[in-house]
Motif scaffolding. Structure first.
Motif, PDB file in Angstrom:
ATOM      1  N   VAL A 153       2.041 -13.327  -7.941  1.00  0.00           N
ATOM      2  CA  VAL A 153       2.140 -12.415  -6.795  1.00  0.00           C
ATOM      3  C   VAL A 153       3.587 -12.307  -6.336  1.00  0.00           C
ATOM      4  CG1 VAL A 153       1.457 -12.018  -4.394  1.00  0.00           C
ATOM      5  CG2 VAL A 153      -0.229 -12.860  -6.046  1.00  0.00           C
ATOM      6  N   LEU A 154       4.244 -13.433  -6.194  1.00  0.00           N
ATOM      7  CA  LEU A 154       5.635 -13.442  -5.723  1.00  0.00           C
ATOM      8  C   LEU A 154       6.548 -12.666  -6.669  1.00  0.00           C
ATOM      9  CD1 LEU A 154       7.718 -14.481  -3.663  1.00  0.00           C
ATOM     10  CD2 LEU A 154       7.923 -16.541  -5.054  1.00  0.00           C
ATOM     11  N   GLU A 155       6.446 -12.923  -7.942  1.00  0.00           N
ATOM     12  CA  GLU A 155       7.297 -12.235  -8.920  1.00  0.00           C
ATOM     13  C   GLU A 155       7.008 -10.735  -8.937  1.00  0.00           C
ATOM     14  OE1 GLU A 155      10.210 -11.509 -11.733  1.00  0.00           O
ATOM     15  OE2 GLU A 155       9.896 -13.258 -10.448  1.00  0.00           O
ATOM     16  N   GLY A 156       5.729 -10.365  -8.865  1.00  0.00           N
ATOM     17  CA  GLY A 156       5.377  -8.954  -8.862  1.00  0.00           C
ATOM     18  C   GLY A 156       5.948  -8.221  -7.653  1.00  0.00           C
ATOM     19  N   LEU A 157       5.835  -8.834  -6.485  1.00  0.00           N
ATOM     20  CA  LEU A 157       6.366  -8.196  -5.274  1.00  0.00           C
ATOM     21  C   LEU A 157       7.875  -8.087  -5.329  1.00  0.00           C
ATOM     22  CD1 LEU A 157       4.113  -9.718  -2.477  1.00  0.00           C
ATOM     23  CD2 LEU A 157       3.859  -7.561  -3.719  1.00  0.00           C
ATOM     24  N   ARG A 158       8.514  -9.101  -5.832  1.00  0.00           N
ATOM     25  CA  ARG A 158       9.979  -9.045  -5.946  1.00  0.00           C
ATOM     26  C   ARG A 158      10.407  -7.971  -6.931  1.00  0.00           C
ATOM     27  NH1 ARG A 158      11.453 -15.453  -5.293  1.00  0.00           N
ATOM     28  NH2 ARG A 158      11.337 -15.400  -3.032  1.00  0.00           N
ATOM     29  N   ARG A 159       9.676  -7.822  -8.017  1.00  0.00           N
ATOM     30  CA  ARG A 159      10.003  -6.775  -8.992  1.00  0.00           C
ATOM     31  C   ARG A 159       9.824  -5.372  -8.412  1.00  0.00           C
ATOM     32  NH1 ARG A 159      10.273  -7.587 -14.642  1.00  0.00           N
ATOM     33  NH2 ARG A 159      10.458  -9.785 -15.138  1.00  0.00           N
ATOM     34  N   MET A 160       8.948  -5.270  -7.413  1.00  0.00           N
ATOM     35  CA  MET A 160       8.740  -3.982  -6.743  1.00  0.00           C
ATOM     36  C   MET A 160       9.659  -3.825  -5.536  1.00  0.00           C
ATOM     37  SD  MET A 160       4.604  -3.476  -6.939  1.00  0.00           S
ATOM     38  CE  MET A 160       4.661  -1.898  -6.096  1.00  0.00           C
ATOM     39  N   ASP A 161      10.597  -4.753  -5.389  1.00  0.00           N
ATOM     40  CA  ASP A 161      11.555  -4.728  -4.273  1.00  0.00           C
ATOM     41  C   ASP A 161      10.877  -4.772  -2.911  1.00  0.00           C
ATOM     42  OD1 ASP A 161      13.805  -4.650  -5.957  1.00  0.00           O
ATOM     43  OD2 ASP A 161      13.572  -2.484  -6.192  1.00  0.00           O
ATOM     44  N   ILE A 175       0.830  -1.202   0.000  1.00  0.00           N
ATOM     45  CA  ILE A 175       0.000   0.000   0.000  1.00  0.00           C
ATOM     46  C   ILE A 175       0.867   1.256   0.000  1.00  0.00           C
ATOM     47  CG2 ILE A 175      -1.646   1.355   1.372  1.00  0.00           C
ATOM     48  CD1 ILE A 175      -2.826  -1.417   2.282  1.00  0.00           C
ATOM     49  N   ARG A 176       1.913   1.270   0.825  1.00  0.00           N
ATOM     50  CA  ARG A 176       2.821   2.431   0.850  1.00  0.00           C
ATOM     51  C   ARG A 176       3.471   2.649  -0.502  1.00  0.00           C
ATOM     52  NH1 ARG A 176       4.323   0.249   5.771  1.00  0.00           N
ATOM     53  NH2 ARG A 176       6.263  -0.567   4.909  1.00  0.00           N
ATOM     54  N   GLU A 177       3.910   1.561  -1.135  1.00  0.00           N
ATOM     55  CA  GLU A 177       4.540   1.690  -2.452  1.00  0.00           C
ATOM     56  C   GLU A 177       3.555   2.233  -3.483  1.00  0.00           C
ATOM     57  OE1 GLU A 177       7.818   1.244  -3.368  1.00  0.00           O
ATOM     58  OE2 GLU A 177       8.086   1.141  -1.203  1.00  0.00           O
ATOM     59  N   LEU A 178       2.326   1.749  -3.451  1.00  0.00           N
ATOM     60  CA  LEU A 178       1.320   2.220  -4.405  1.00  0.00           C
ATOM     61  C   LEU A 178       0.945   3.675  -4.138  1.00  0.00           C
ATOM     62  CD1 LEU A 178      -1.017  -0.900  -4.650  1.00  0.00           C
ATOM     63  CD2 LEU A 178       0.860  -0.243  -6.165  1.00  0.00           C
ATOM     64  N   ASP A 179       0.924   4.056  -2.873  1.00  0.00           N
ATOM     65  CA  ASP A 179       0.596   5.439  -2.516  1.00  0.00           C
ATOM     66  C   ASP A 179       1.649   6.433  -2.996  1.00  0.00           C
ATOM     67  OD1 ASP A 179      -1.786   4.713  -1.367  1.00  0.00           O
ATOM     68  OD2 ASP A 179      -1.070   4.847   0.705  1.00  0.00           O
ATOM     69  N   ARG A 180       2.868   5.942  -3.225  1.00  0.00           N
ATOM     70  CA  ARG A 180       3.920   6.832  -3.746  1.00  0.00           C
ATOM     71  C   ARG A 180       3.545   7.381  -5.104  1.00  0.00           C
ATOM     72  NH1 ARG A 180       9.366   3.584  -3.297  1.00  0.00           N
ATOM     73  NH2 ARG A 180       9.855   5.073  -4.914  1.00  0.00           N
ATOM     74  N   GLY A 181       2.744   6.625  -5.865  1.00  0.00           N
ATOM     75  CA  GLY A 181       2.214   7.117  -7.122  1.00  0.00           C
ATOM     76  C   GLY A 181       3.118   7.018  -8.331  1.00  0.00           C
ATOM     77  N   SER A 182       4.360   6.666  -8.134  1.00  0.00           N
ATOM     78  CA  SER A 182       5.271   6.632  -9.281  1.00  0.00           C
ATOM     79  C   SER A 182       5.820   5.236  -9.540  1.00  0.00           C
ATOM     80  CB  SER A 182       6.429   7.604  -9.047  1.00  0.00           C
ATOM     81  OG  SER A 182       7.145   7.222  -7.884  1.00  0.00           O
ATOM     82  N   ARG A 183       5.190   4.222  -8.981  1.00  0.00           N
ATOM     83  CA  ARG A 183       5.681   2.858  -9.151  1.00  0.00           C
ATOM     84  C   ARG A 183       5.207   2.256 -10.462  1.00  0.00           C
ATOM     85  NH1 ARG A 183       8.840   0.336  -5.275  1.00  0.00           N
ATOM     86  NH2 ARG A 183       9.158  -0.810  -7.184  1.00  0.00           N
ATOM     87  N   THR A 184       6.050   1.420 -11.018  1.00  0.00           N
ATOM     88  CA  THR A 184       5.669   0.656 -12.200  1.00  0.00           C
ATOM     89  C   THR A 184       5.919  -0.817 -11.924  1.00  0.00           C
ATOM     90  OG1 THR A 184       7.858   0.842 -13.207  1.00  0.00           O
ATOM     91  CG2 THR A 184       6.225   2.520 -13.808  1.00  0.00           C
TER      92      THR A 184
END
Length: 106
Positions: free
Chosen positions: A60-68, A22-31
């Motif tokens: 889910v696992l790959e997506g989270l890892r890609r978002m660090d 949620i914090r990462e998404l709230d940053r607004g600039s994540r891809t």
């Protein structure tokens, strides 16, 4: 009971992971995979790599890892089990929204 303590600890870990998302998404600039992810719907759409309306634990696992976002394989297994309300082994958008809502409220 030791199992109850372990369950409480796992729930706390899963909520921490969801709050991190949620914090990462709230940053607004994540891809994710080149797509902007500025909310739960966009995040889910990016996770759902095969476009079937469901995110399996590998997606889910790959997506989270890609978002660090630091996460262990066992946490993803638990995440899917906890939030997969229809028991099909995947997460749908409604289930992900409910997870976000639950973790935001506590």
């Amino acid at each position: 009971d030791g199992d109850l303590f372990a369950d409480d600890r796992m729930l706390a870990q899963l909520m921490q992971v969801v709050r991190h998302i949620i914090r990462e998404l709230d940053r607004g600039s994540r891809t994710l995979y080149g797509d902007g992810v500025d909310g739960v719907a966009a995040f889910f759409q990016a996770l759902d790599r095969d476009g079937n309306g469901k995110a399996d634990r590998d997606e889910v696992l790959e997506g989270l890892r890609r978002m660090d976002i630091p996460v262990h394989d066992y946490q993803i297994v638990e995440f899917v089990q906890m939030f997969d309300k229809d028991g099909n082994g995947t997460i749908e958008i409604s289930e992900l929204k409910e997870a976000f809502k639950m973790c935001s409220a506590k």
